[in-house]
Design an enzyme around this catalytic site. Structure first.
Site, PDB file in Angstrom:
ATOM      1  CG  ASP A   1      -6.587  -1.565  -1.446  1.00 12.26           C
ATOM      2  OD1 ASP A   1      -6.780  -2.788  -1.566  1.00 12.26           O
ATOM      3  OD2 ASP A   1      -5.677  -1.084  -0.742  1.00 12.26           O
TER       4      ASP A   1
ATOM      5  CG  ASP B   1      -2.002  -1.036   1.190  1.00 14.98           C
ATOM      6  OD1 ASP B   1      -2.426  -1.408   0.080  1.00 14.98           O
ATOM      7  OD2 ASP B   1      -2.446  -1.472   2.265  1.00 14.98           O
TER       8      ASP B   1
END
Length: 183
Positions: free
Chosen positions: A156, A142
């Site tokens: 995401d 991330d």
């Protein structure tokens, strides 16, 4: 009563306005959208790991938006870090469900939505399978870090956008097979 209601099959307008083998065209759209989402996610992760990992965060918009690499073994907000295998199984189940739905896919908007979900699920599943420590327990990369929010990635984003589109399509009464119902 409309043609779609009489026959139970989508009309050309409901299915996106094209005649012919609509099912194959919609599956192709699903696969193209999934491939684009997956490749953008994979490419961005390769770049940020190569150039940003183990460095200070890069400010994009002051402290409101930064690029900061983290490895997330859990779900959103780092919840469930001890359940990495469960998230791997869930991602696999989503991919299988999309493959089953794709057999009856005549709706262009549904093809886009499911393509986003598929590409995002594949992106995060790739991390879980192949990133350290590997074997269904890898940490998802991330790197998009808005202030006061969870750090996330392009996979995401694709999953959230696909999910929102599915909710909108469901509220509007459009089914994946292209039929429209008014409940």
């Amino acid at each position: 009563m409309t043609e779609a209601e009489q026959t139970g099959r989508p009309t050309e307008a409901a299915a996106g306005g094209e005649a012919g083998p609509r099912g194959r065209r919609r599956i192709a759209v699903l696969l193209v959208v999934a491939a684009l989402a997956y490749l953008l996610d994979l490419g961005s992760k390769l770049l940020v790991v190569a150039h940003l990992e183990h460095h200070d965060p890069i400010r994009v918009i002051g402290t409101w938006l930064q690029l900061e690499v983290i490895r997330n073994r859990g779900a959103a907000f780092g919840i469930g870090e001890a359940m990495t295998i469960v998230f791997t199984v869930i991602a696999t189940a989503v991919i299988v469900a999309i493959a089953r739905i794709a057999r009856k896919l005549y709706s262009l908007p549904w093809a886009v939505a499911l393509g986003l979900l598929l590409g995002g699920a594949l992106g995060n599943l790739t991390d879980r399978l192949f990133r350290s420590p590997g074997g269904f327990e890898g940490g998802v990369v991330d790197f998009i870090a808005p202030a006061h929010f969870a750090v996330f990635n392009l996979a995401d984003s694709a999953i959230v956008c696909g999910g929102i589109l599915i909710v909108i399509l469901s509220f509007r009464g459009l089914d994946p097979d292209g039929t429209v119902h008014n409940d």
